[in-house]
Write a protein that holds these residues in place. Structure first.
Motif, PDB file in Angstrom:
ATOM      1  N   GLN A   1       3.219  11.279 -10.653  1.00 36.64           N
ATOM      2  CA  GLN A   1       2.195  12.169 -10.818  1.00 36.64           C
ATOM      3  C   GLN A   1       0.878  11.615 -11.528  1.00 36.64           C
ATOM      4  O   GLN A   1       0.190  12.338 -12.315  1.00 36.64           O
ATOM      5  CB  GLN A   1       2.774  13.436 -11.471  1.00 36.64           C
ATOM      6  CG  GLN A   1       4.005  14.101 -10.946  1.00 36.64           C
ATOM      7  CD  GLN A   1       4.392  15.271 -11.601  1.00 36.64           C
ATOM      8  OE1 GLN A   1       3.472  16.281 -11.986  1.00 36.64           O
ATOM      9  NE2 GLN A   1       5.705  15.300 -11.791  1.00 36.64           N
ATOM     10  N   LEU A   2       0.578  10.431 -10.822  1.00 35.10           N
ATOM     11  CA  LEU A   2      -0.765   9.982 -11.521  1.00 35.10           C
ATOM     12  C   LEU A   2      -1.636   9.773 -10.522  1.00 35.10           C
ATOM     13  O   LEU A   2      -1.308   9.708  -9.115  1.00 35.10           O
ATOM     14  CB  LEU A   2      -0.399   8.377 -11.957  1.00 35.10           C
ATOM     15  CG  LEU A   2       0.626   8.338 -13.197  1.00 35.10           C
ATOM     16  CD1 LEU A   2       1.134   6.986 -13.433  1.00 35.10           C
ATOM     17  CD2 LEU A   2       0.448   9.038 -14.427  1.00 35.10           C
ATOM     18  N   ASP A   3      -2.769   9.367 -10.806  1.00 41.16           N
ATOM     19  CA  ASP A   3      -4.036   9.217  -9.862  1.00 41.16           C
ATOM     20  C   ASP A   3      -4.181   7.692  -9.724  1.00 41.16           C
ATOM     21  O   ASP A   3      -4.982   7.278  -8.693  1.00 41.16           O
ATOM     22  CB  ASP A   3      -5.291   9.844 -10.486  1.00 41.16           C
ATOM     23  CG  ASP A   3      -5.267  11.298 -10.523  1.00 41.16           C
ATOM     24  OD1 ASP A   3      -4.743  11.900  -9.498  1.00 41.16           O
ATOM     25  OD2 ASP A   3      -5.906  12.009 -11.319  1.00 41.16           O
ATOM     26  N   TYR A   4      -3.878   6.909 -10.570  1.00 39.50           N
ATOM     27  CA  TYR A   4      -4.077   5.330 -10.549  1.00 39.50           C
ATOM     28  C   TYR A   4      -3.092   4.735 -11.438  1.00 39.50           C
ATOM     29  O   TYR A   4      -2.404   5.492 -12.314  1.00 39.50           O
ATOM     30  CB  TYR A   4      -5.551   5.167 -11.210  1.00 39.50           C
ATOM     31  CG  TYR A   4      -5.609   5.402 -12.542  1.00 39.50           C
ATOM     32  CD1 TYR A   4      -5.618   4.314 -13.332  1.00 39.50           C
ATOM     33  CD2 TYR A   4      -6.053   6.667 -13.069  1.00 39.50           C
ATOM     34  CE1 TYR A   4      -5.768   4.578 -14.958  1.00 39.50           C
ATOM     35  CE2 TYR A   4      -6.472   6.749 -14.316  1.00 39.50           C
ATOM     36  CZ  TYR A   4      -6.170   5.660 -15.172  1.00 39.50           C
ATOM     37  OH  TYR A   4      -6.429   5.909 -16.770  1.00 39.50           O
TER      38      TYR A   4
ATOM     39  N   LEU B   1       0.760  -1.335   0.028  1.00 41.21           N
ATOM     40  CA  LEU B   1      -0.247   0.013   0.018  1.00 41.21           C
ATOM     41  C   LEU B   1       0.638   1.088  -0.051  1.00 41.21           C
ATOM     42  O   LEU B   1       0.554   2.378  -0.886  1.00 41.21           O
ATOM     43  CB  LEU B   1      -1.088   0.063   1.198  1.00 41.21           C
ATOM     44  CG  LEU B   1      -1.985  -1.229   1.409  1.00 41.21           C
ATOM     45  CD1 LEU B   1      -2.760  -0.903   2.487  1.00 41.21           C
ATOM     46  CD2 LEU B   1      -3.172  -0.954   0.022  1.00 41.21           C
ATOM     47  N   HIS B   2       1.842   1.236   0.749  1.00 44.04           N
ATOM     48  CA  HIS B   2       2.636   2.467   1.075  1.00 44.04           C
ATOM     49  C   HIS B   2       3.540   2.614  -0.655  1.00 44.04           C
ATOM     50  O   HIS B   2       3.643   3.810  -0.785  1.00 44.04           O
ATOM     51  CB  HIS B   2       3.615   2.271   2.027  1.00 44.04           C
ATOM     52  CG  HIS B   2       4.736   3.364   2.222  1.00 44.04           C
ATOM     53  ND1 HIS B   2       4.411   4.738   2.550  1.00 44.04           N
ATOM     54  CD2 HIS B   2       6.116   3.514   1.903  1.00 44.04           C
ATOM     55  CE1 HIS B   2       5.243   5.553   2.739  1.00 44.04           C
ATOM     56  NE2 HIS B   2       6.222   4.757   2.339  1.00 44.04           N
ATOM     57  N   SER B   3       3.920   1.608  -0.968  1.00 42.09           N
ATOM     58  CA  SER B   3       4.670   1.604  -2.087  1.00 42.09           C
ATOM     59  C   SER B   3       3.765   2.340  -3.579  1.00 42.09           C
ATOM     60  O   SER B   3       4.214   3.131  -4.354  1.00 42.09           O
ATOM     61  CB  SER B   3       5.448   0.267  -2.685  1.00 42.09           C
ATOM     62  OG  SER B   3       6.290  -0.320  -1.705  1.00 42.09           O
ATOM     63  N   VAL B   4       2.513   1.695  -3.367  1.00 39.97           N
ATOM     64  CA  VAL B   4       1.827   2.406  -4.454  1.00 39.97           C
ATOM     65  C   VAL B   4       1.457   3.860  -4.376  1.00 39.97           C
ATOM     66  O   VAL B   4       1.689   4.452  -5.141  1.00 39.97           O
ATOM     67  CB  VAL B   4       0.500   1.529  -4.538  1.00 39.97           C
ATOM     68  CG1 VAL B   4      -0.745   2.315  -5.483  1.00 39.97           C
ATOM     69  CG2 VAL B   4       0.566   0.210  -5.078  1.00 39.97           C
TER      70      VAL B   4
ATOM     71  N   LYS C   1      -7.091   2.906  -7.076  1.00 45.32           N
ATOM     72  CA  LYS C   1      -5.413   3.205  -7.519  1.00 45.32           C
ATOM     73  C   LYS C   1      -4.884   2.296  -8.276  1.00 45.32           C
ATOM     74  O   LYS C   1      -3.903   2.574  -8.841  1.00 45.32           O
ATOM     75  CB  LYS C   1      -4.772   3.299  -5.826  1.00 45.32           C
ATOM     76  CG  LYS C   1      -5.327   4.376  -4.987  1.00 45.32           C
ATOM     77  CD  LYS C   1      -4.481   4.319  -3.583  1.00 45.32           C
ATOM     78  CE  LYS C   1      -4.861   5.265  -2.846  1.00 45.32           C
ATOM     79  NZ  LYS C   1      -4.291   5.346  -1.360  1.00 45.32           N
ATOM     80  N   VAL C   2      -5.485   1.150  -8.219  1.00 48.71           N
ATOM     81  CA  VAL C   2      -4.819   0.040  -9.287  1.00 48.71           C
ATOM     82  C   VAL C   2      -6.165  -0.679 -10.077  1.00 48.71           C
ATOM     83  O   VAL C   2      -6.904  -0.979  -9.397  1.00 48.71           O
ATOM     84  CB  VAL C   2      -4.054  -0.849  -8.410  1.00 48.71           C
ATOM     85  CG1 VAL C   2      -3.460  -2.122  -9.682  1.00 48.71           C
ATOM     86  CG2 VAL C   2      -2.757  -0.328  -7.841  1.00 48.71           C
ATOM     87  N   ARG C   3      -6.077  -0.794 -11.322  1.00 49.14           N
ATOM     88  CA  ARG C   3      -7.182  -1.575 -12.063  1.00 49.14           C
ATOM     89  C   ARG C   3      -6.890  -3.205 -12.142  1.00 49.14           C
ATOM     90  O   ARG C   3      -7.561  -3.882 -11.897  1.00 49.14           O
ATOM     91  CB  ARG C   3      -7.305  -0.848 -13.482  1.00 49.14           C
ATOM     92  CG  ARG C   3      -7.529   0.516 -13.339  1.00 49.14           C
ATOM     93  CD  ARG C   3      -7.388   0.998 -14.861  1.00 49.14           C
ATOM     94  NE  ARG C   3      -8.484   0.219 -15.913  1.00 49.14           N
ATOM     95  CZ  ARG C   3      -8.350   0.268 -17.206  1.00 49.14           C
ATOM     96  NH1 ARG C   3      -7.317   0.522 -17.715  1.00 49.14           N
ATOM     97  NH2 ARG C   3      -9.174  -0.482 -17.850  1.00 49.14           N
TER      98      ARG C   3
END
Length: 306
Positions: free
Chosen positions: A108-111, A97-100, A141-143
């Protein structure tokens, strides 16, 4: 650019992705040129990892992409996590979780379109990983998710606890790293190529619709260097040049075409930051080698048939 189905989905992805491991060595303008060269060649899939350049590669990418005219939804952006350099592998929920969060900040991304676990962690708790994946997906955050360098049992173990299907497994594969196919042709023999070091993952991937992502497609060893134009591999380069002349492309394109000729619908990761190398490699996706040409390259690389 040739397109392939992503894992078990109907989504289409390019047969090649741009790996940005070496982007930390480039300026922002130089990174923009590499990204644009890939995009213009139909490569709109980006592969990264939190350890590339100690995070600098993702920072450079983030700065470069922000200044470009490309739309976020037109790129598939993937990163990897799980390696704490020189210390441990870490698939704990906290670390994932912290790494993501850090990856998203640097880029500079939202996901992320995909998160890949980077090399197997001997202390992996599949249920803990599942909690992290569920939380990341629920938060937007991740698809999608995948792994790297997992054998078949490790892959099945993790998959058994997930609510998502694993889409990818990144594995080293090239003309000078052919173990995934050697053992099949040397079945029931006692020679070195008959040893199965990958637990038949390539066949498993075909059966269960997992996309294999081939890393270091032009390298010999692990990080020793490229076999392209390397005096240590004269026969292979002679064969590459012969076919390059026939197809009117460079050697990179032929080496790439060899990987993509395999019927497993492999996605190849192009790790170069050289725009010309990127463009030439991309041409390989348009080449359908004959069976004899494919085997001629395989044999020229130093392999033999029983």
């Amino acid at each position: 650019m040739k397109r392939i189905k992503m894992g078990c989905t109907t989504l289409s992805i390019p047969a090649m992705a741009l790996g940005i491991m070496r982007m930390n060595q480039k300026s922002v303008p130089e990174a923009q040129v590499a990204i644009q060269a890939a995009y213009d060649a139909g490569i709109n899939f980006i592969d990264s990892a939190d350890i590339y350049g100690d995070g600098k590669s993702e920072e450079i990418f983030g700065q470069a992409f922000k200044q470009m005219q490309l739309k976020r939804e037109n790129l598939f952006i993937q990163s990897k996590t799980g390696i704490v350099p020189g210390k441990r592998y870490d698939f704990s929920k906290e670390h994932i979780l912290h790494s993501v969060d850090e990856i998203l900040e640097r880029m500079q991304l939202d996901y992320l379109d995909s998160l890949v676990l980077h090399r197997p962690d001997a202390l992996m708790d599949p249920e803990e990983v599942a909690e992290a994946f569920d939380q990341l997906q629920a938060a937007g955050k991740v698809r999608f998710f995948g792994v790297s360098n997992f054998d078949t049992v490790q892959f099945k173990l993790l998959q058994s606890c997930l609510s998502q299907r694993l889409m990818f497994n990144q594995l080293q594969f090239s003309l000078k790293h052919t173990g995934m196919i050697d053992f099949g042709m040397h079945m029931n023999m006692l020679d070195e190529p008959s040893v199965d070091r990958d637990s038949q993952f390539l066949d498993y991937a075909r059966l269960h619709k997992v996309t294999v992502q081939a890393w270091s497609p032009f390298q010999y060893g692990m990080f020793e260097g490229t076999f392209i134009d390397n005096d240590g591999f004269p026969k292979l380069n002679q064969e590459l040049q012969k076919l390059a002349d026939e197809y009117e492309v460079g050697k990179n394109a032929i080496a790439a075409a060899w990987i993509l000729r395999h019927p497993a619908n492999i996605q190849m990761l192009v790790g170069s930051m050289n725009p010309q190398h990127i463009k030439d490699s991309a041409k390989g996706a348009k080449i359908q080698l004959t069976r004899q040409e494919w085997y001629d390259l395989y044999l020229a690389a130093g392999n033999y048939l029983p």
